[in-house]
Design a protein around this motif. Sequence first.
Motif, short mmCIF file in Angstrom:
data_model
loop_
_atom_site.label_atom_id
_atom_site.label_comp_id
_atom_site.label_asym_id
_atom_site.label_seq_id
_atom_site.Cartn_x
_atom_site.Cartn_y
_atom_site.Cartn_z
N ILE A 196 7.35 -14.35 -1.18
CA ILE A 196 6.30 -13.34 -1.36
C ILE A 196 5.70 -12.96 -0.02
O ILE A 196 5.50 -11.77 0.29
CB ILE A 196 5.21 -13.88 -2.31
N VAL A 197 5.40 -13.95 0.82
CA VAL A 197 4.81 -13.68 2.14
C VAL A 197 5.76 -12.85 2.99
O VAL A 197 5.37 -11.88 3.63
CB VAL A 197 4.46 -15.00 2.85
N THR A 231 8.20 -10.86 1.97
CA THR A 231 8.32 -9.51 1.41
C THR A 231 7.12 -8.65 1.80
O THR A 231 7.27 -7.48 2.20
CB THR A 231 8.43 -9.58 -0.12
N ARG A 232 5.92 -9.20 1.72
CA ARG A 232 4.73 -8.44 2.07
C ARG A 232 4.69 -8.14 3.56
O ARG A 232 4.28 -7.06 3.99
CB ARG A 232 3.48 -9.21 1.65
N PHE A 233 5.15 -9.11 4.36
CA PHE A 233 5.14 -8.92 5.81
C PHE A 233 6.07 -7.78 6.22
O PHE A 233 5.77 -7.00 7.12
CB PHE A 233 5.56 -10.21 6.51
N GLY A 267 6.72 -5.28 4.39
CA GLY A 267 6.27 -4.04 3.78
C GLY A 267 7.14 -3.57 2.66
O GLY A 267 7.21 -2.37 2.37
N GLN A 268 7.82 -4.51 1.99
CA GLN A 268 8.72 -4.13 0.91
C GLN A 268 8.04 -4.26 -0.43
O GLN A 268 8.65 -4.09 -1.45
CB GLN A 268 9.99 -5.01 0.96
#
Length: 530
Positions: free
Chosen positions: A522-523, A525-527, A529-530
């Motif tokens: 999760i981290v 993916t968020r980093f 920007g997806q």
Amino acid sequence: MLLSQSPLFHHPQSCLRAFNLMHQALCIAEILDQISWHTDRGSLPGLALTCRTFEGPALDALWRNLQSLEPLVNCIPTHFWGFNFQGELMLLRPIDTKVWATFRRYASRVHSITQSGDPSPIIEHLRILMLSYPYPSSTMFPALQSLAWNVNQTHLIIEFLRMAFVPSLVSLDLRITSISPALMSVLSTIGTACPNLTSFRPQVDDPTWNRELAPFLTQAICQLHHLSALTVCELEDPGMMHVTQLQSLKTLWLYIGPSFLRRTGLLPQSLGLEHLEHLGLQAIRLNHMTDFLRSLGTVRSKHITAVFSSNAFGQQSDSISQFCTMVLERCDNDTLEAITLCEQFYNTFHNVYAQPSDFGPLRLLRNLTYFDVEAACTISISNDGLGELVKAWPKLTTFRLNCYRDPTSTVLPTFHGLINVLRLCPELVSLSLVIDTTQLDGIDIKSPGNGIGNNGLQDLVLGNSPISSPLDVALVLSSLLPNLMGVNLSPWIGGPLDALFAKQWAMEQWKQVNRLLGGFHIVRTRFLGQ
């Protein structure tokens, strides 16, 4: 939207046009079929009663695939049935033509029958029904294409089988739980009654019956010229000759009994298998299958599977090496792409103990993409031994070596071995391997592979690999396999590791690893920007 608020309400001509278009659409058979196929099964009887337009398509969808023979029995009203003074089921009156017309209306729509539930309550009804049928037997199921009888009491459905063996049948899966002269006679008619069979799978519960069944199955199979998939016990010589000459045959599963080579009158290597996609062999001992391969000429098959019983029956530890040697000698090395070895009941406590060198002959199979011996043996292997084994197979997409570590085994690969596998086999999507995750010497937690990793691995089994720090394991796996959502824990849940001591503790450790991997994903993916 209320009808009075709809634009169509204020434009009667537009409204009429829309209804006409809908009416025209319902005249297209394909649309009616699609509506019926997407209707919940419980709603199909109601749909059939809606109007004559929907009646046919809805009944077709309702009766096309039967999961039991009970609906056929239920076509006969209950007042026709009764019991005599001995408590035996009987017909109280002859079934009239009107009832038979209803029965045939539904039975003619049946394309497949699968009986997987207990048939006891309907067996006698079914037998009487088949014997009472007043029309030619071939007219009962004129559209039947697939029949699967996966339960017991096969000897009590002789009458039904005689009616169900029709020319339209292309797939027959029959579990034989007991034998009788009547059953064997019916089996011998399959070749003439069902000449278009492409898939035939007689499952014999007791291998000791194979000798009695062989002549009848041989006669049937020799008359089948379109088979693409066959699962069968030993056949007599004409049957074996016919099977090996079938160019349409792509999948062959053969049970090999210990008497095979002593019984056969064929010359060694006089037969070969030239067109297979998958050759499956099953026997009590692995060396029975080795002897069978030795009796053949060239075997051209993309996939070979060998299923045997554990060393509780006297399995020899060197049998794997002998089998692999014979596979190399008899199989076309350029064609063979997949090897599977497994113990019949996947018993981790009775697996054969193997050495990496036992699989040495297979290293010459340069096109191997699938290697699965996870359920076949317990193996001790070092980092160097693991690298030596896989470096000959750079095309591997599935590598399932083991998921069980015997407590007496002292040699296990570490993360270094895993990293080497990922380096040597970059196309891997499935991996099963026991490693010692507690040994982190020389492993940089932040960058364990120095750039080596795999973005495509979807399935990772680590079995009962030793573990002490779920966080360290998760950090290493997350770096090496950035798209892995979690370690596959299915071997612990009803699988071969289910009965191991300290299961709950081990499961909790691996669940913690998966929770951490999920958080890291999760981290990341968020980093990004997806």
